[in-house]
Design a protein around this motif. Structure first.
Motif, mmCIF file in Angstrom:
data_model
loop_
_atom_site.group_PDB
_atom_site.id
_atom_site.type_symbol
_atom_site.label_atom_id
_atom_site.label_comp_id
_atom_site.label_asym_id
_atom_site.label_seq_id
_atom_site.Cartn_x
_atom_site.Cartn_y
_atom_site.Cartn_z
ATOM 1 N N ARG A 1 0.698 -1.411 -0.081
ATOM 2 C CA ARG A 1 -0.049 -0.015 -0.026
ATOM 3 C C ARG A 1 0.900 1.336 0.069
ATOM 4 N NH1 ARG A 1 -2.038 -3.267 4.147
ATOM 5 N NH2 ARG A 1 -4.050 -4.250 3.598
ATOM 6 N N ARG B 1 0.357 3.319 -2.877
ATOM 7 C CA ARG B 1 -0.734 4.337 -3.121
ATOM 8 C C ARG B 1 -0.948 5.367 -1.933
ATOM 9 N NH1 ARG B 1 -4.856 6.121 -5.893
ATOM 10 N NH2 ARG B 1 -6.943 6.233 -4.921
ATOM 11 N N VAL B 2 -0.247 5.015 -0.648
ATOM 12 C CA VAL B 2 -0.381 6.116 0.213
ATOM 13 C C VAL B 2 0.298 7.122 -0.173
ATOM 14 C CG1 VAL B 2 0.202 6.352 2.622
ATOM 15 C CG2 VAL B 2 -0.815 4.324 2.079
ATOM 16 N N ARG C 1 -1.122 10.946 -0.558
ATOM 17 C CA ARG C 1 -0.483 12.204 0.294
ATOM 18 C C ARG C 1 0.006 13.218 -0.706
ATOM 19 N NH1 ARG C 1 2.879 8.532 5.032
ATOM 20 N NH2 ARG C 1 1.074 7.935 6.150
ATOM 21 N N LEU D 1 -7.167 7.012 3.175
ATOM 22 C CA LEU D 1 -5.595 6.968 4.121
ATOM 23 C C LEU D 1 -5.956 6.351 5.429
ATOM 24 C CD1 LEU D 1 -3.734 10.521 3.459
ATOM 25 C CD2 LEU D 1 -3.082 8.051 2.679
ATOM 26 N N HIS E 1 -6.451 2.629 4.862
ATOM 27 C CA HIS E 1 -5.166 1.993 4.343
ATOM 28 C C HIS E 1 -4.459 1.477 5.908
ATOM 29 C CE1 HIS E 1 -4.805 1.634 0.444
ATOM 30 N NE2 HIS E 1 -5.369 3.044 0.188
#
Length: 485
Positions: A184, A187-188, A192, A429, A432
Motif C-alpha cells: 500500500r 498508493r499511500v 498524500r 488513508l 489503509h
C-alpha cells in the motif's frame, strides 16, 4: 505433517503431474531437445512451459541453456520460476558440438547457481547435443540421469516438500508485506502527494486570483483616469481654439457647441469605462459586471458676456478720442488740398472718426467676449474632468466590489470541492492504516505457525544446519523486498 502444525495447512496448493518440464531461455535449443527426449524416452511425458497450468507441478525440470555463454540474471530468474514447486532439477548445456569450451561454461553455470541459492548446489549438470550438425546426438548422460532420478522413490516426497516450502515462503512474504503495508506504500504516497497538491493548488490559485484582481483594478483606475484627463484636455484645446477664432455672429451658438461637446465626451468616457471593465472581467474569467445608468452631463452654467460699465465707458472714451483725432486729420487733409471744401472735409472727417470709434468699441467688445468664453471653457473642462474622474473612481470601485464578491463565491465553491476531495483522500488513508494494522495483527498471529511449519519442511529437505541457512536466506529476501518499497 502440516495438519499437525496448523489445521489450515491441508495442501501445498499445486497439482503434481508425472511429466518432465523442458524449459530454457530463448535460442537455448529446447525444441530440438524435447523432441529428442520424446524419442529416447517414449514411456516418459515431456512438456514445455505453455503446456502446464499455473497450479501444475512437474515431476522434474530439465533446464536447458546454450553453451555460448554462462547464465545471466534473467536465466536464473527463469529457473526460479520453472522450478518453484519441483525439487528435481537437471541442468543441460546444449549445443556442445559447436562450442569447444562448453565444459567451462558448464562449470560457470554450476557456480552461478550454487551461489544463487543452496537448493541449486546439488543440481546435476550434463552436456547435450540434441541436433548436431555432424555426428550423432549426445544425450546418453542426460537420459541416464533422468532414468535414475525419476525412479528414485524419494523424488515424489521431496517434490511435495519443495511445493510446501514454496507455499510457506510465499505466505510468509505475503503476511510480512501486508503487515508492513509495503503493497500500500505506493498508493499511500500517491494519496498524500495528491492531497498536498490540492492544498497547494488551492492556496496558489486563490493568491493568483487576488493578485490578478487587484492588478486589473489598479490598471483600470489608472488607464481610465488618464483617458478621461486626456479627453478633457484635448476638447478644451479644441474649444479654446474655436473661441479664439469666434466671430460676432458665432457667439450665440458657441454655448450650444460646448454643451454638445461635453455630452459627447461624457458618452465616450462612459463607453470606454464599460469596454475596459468588461475586458478586465473577461481576463479574470468572471462574468461582466452590470452597467449602471449613464450620468447626465455636469451643470456647466452659462458664460458671462455682459460688459462692465466702467470698462465700457473707458473703451468709448478711448474710441472717441481716436476717432476725433482721425476726423481732425481728414479735415486738414481736405482743407490743405482744396481750400473750398472745408465744410465737406469736416463732414467727411466726422464720418470717418465716428466709423473708427464704432469699430474700436466693437473690436474691444469681441476680444473681451473671446477672453470670457476662453475662461468659461477652461472652467467647464475643469468641472467636466472632476466629474469624469469621480465617475471613473465610482465605477471602478463598484466593479471591484462585484468582482470580489463573484471571486469569493467561486472560491467557496472550489474550496468545498477541494474539501470533499481531501475528505475522500483522508478517509482512504485512514482505511489503509486500519487495513495495515489489521494485517499486522494477522501477521503476528500467523507467522510463528508458518515459520514452524517451514522449519519442519526444511529440516526434511536439508537437515537442521541447512534449515538455519535457508531461514537466513528467506529473511534477507524479505528485507530486500522491503527495501524495494
Amino acid at each position: 505433517m502440516m495438519v499437525g502444525i496448523d489445521p489450515a495447512l491441508t495442501s501445498p496448493g499445486v497439482h503434481s503431474r508425472d511429466v518432465v518440464l523442458v524449459a530454457g531461455p530463448w535460442l537455448s535449443g529446447t525444441t530440438s531437445l524435447i523432441a529428442a527426449l520424446r524419442d529416447l524416452l517414449p514411456d516418459q511425458t515431456f512438456v514445455e512451459a505453455d503446456e502446464l497450468g499455473p497450479a501444475d507441478a512437474p515431476a522434474a525440470v530439465v533446464f536447458a541453456v546454450s553453451a555460448i555463454a554462462p547464465l545471466t540474471e534473467s536465466d536464473c530468474a527463469l529457473l526460479d520460476l520453472m522450478g518453484t514447486h519441483t525439487d528435481l532439477i537437471v541442468g543441460a548445456v546444449t549445443k556442445i558440438d559447436a562450442h569447444r569450451n562448453w565444459r567451462d561454461v558448464l562449470a560457470a553455470d554450476r557456480a552461478v547457481l550454487a551461489q544463487r541459492a543452496p537448493r541449486y548446489e546439488h543440481v546435476q549438470w550434463v552436456g547435450v547435443a540434441a541436433a548436431p550438425d555432424l555426428g550423432e546426438p549426445r544425450l546418453d548422460e542426460l537420459v541416464g540421469v533422468l532414468r535414475q532420478r525419476l525412479t528414485d522413490p524419494d523424488v515424489a516426497r521431496r517434490n511435495r516438500l519443495r511445493a510446501w516450502e514454496a507455499r510457506l515462503e510465499t505466505a510468509i512474504r505475503r503476511y510480512q508485506t501486508d503487515g508492513e503495508g509495503s503493497d500500500r506504500a505506493a498508493r499511500v504516497t500517491a494519496l498524500r502527494k495528491t492531497r498536498e497538491d490540492i492544498v497547494r493548488g488551492r492556496r496558489l490559485a486563490k493568491s493568483e486570483r487576488t493578485i490578478s484582481l487587484r492588478s486589473q483594478v489598479q490598471q483600470a483606475r489608472l488607464q481610465l483616469s488618464h483617458f478621461a484627463r486626456n479627453r478633457c484636455t484635448s476638447v478644451r484645446s479644441e474649444l479654446q481654439e474655436d473661441a479664439a477664432q469666434l466671430s460676432r455672429r458665432g457667439r450665440s451658438g458657441f454655448e450650444a457647441q460646448v454643451r454638445a461637446r461635453v455630452a459627447a465626451v461624457v458618452d465616450e468616457v462612459e463607453e470606454g469605462i464599460t469596454a475596459h471593465l468588461r475586458d478586465a472581467a473577461a481576463e479574470l474569467t468572471l462574468p461582466a459586471p452590470p452597467v449602471p445608468a449613464p450620468i447626465p452631463p455636469p451643470d456647466i452654467g452659462t458664460p458671462t458676456l455682459n460688459s462692465r460699465r466702467l470698462e465700457t465707458q473707458l473703451t468709448m472714451i478711448l474710441g472717441a478720442g481716436f476717432g476725433l483725432g482721425v476726423a481732425l486729420a481728414v479735415t486738414r487733409l481736405f482743407s490743405g488740398l482744396v481750400p473750398g471744401l472745408t465744410i465737406a472735409g469736416l463732414a467727411a472727417g466726422g464720418l470717418v472718426g465716428l466709423a473708427l470709434t464704432v469699430w474700436v468699441v466693437g473690436i474691444r467688445g469681441l476680444l473681451r467676449d473671446r477672453a470670457a468664453l476662453d475662461r468659461w471653457v477652461s472652467d467647464v473642462m475643469t468641472a467636466l474632468r472632476a466629474a469624469l474622474e469621480e465617475r471613473v473612481a465610482s465605477r471602478v470601485l463598484a466593479v471591484e466590489t462585484a468582482l470580489t464578491s463573484e471571486l469569493a463565491a467561486r472560491d467557496d465553491v472550489e474550496s468545498a470541492t477541494a474539501a470533499d476531495r481531501i475528505a475522500e483522500i483522508d478517509a482512504e488513508l485512514r482505511q489503509h492504516a486500519v487495513d495495515t494494522a489489521r494485517a499486522a495483527g494477522v501477521r503476528d498471529r500467523r507467522l510463528p505457525t508458518l515459520r514452524r511449519a517451514l522449519d519442519t519442511v526444511r529440516t526434511e529437505l536439508y537437515g537442521a544446519e541447512r534449515t538455519e541457512i535457508e531461514n537466513c536466506g528467506l529473511t534477507e529476501s524479505i528485507n530486500n523486498r522491503r527495501s524495494e518499497f
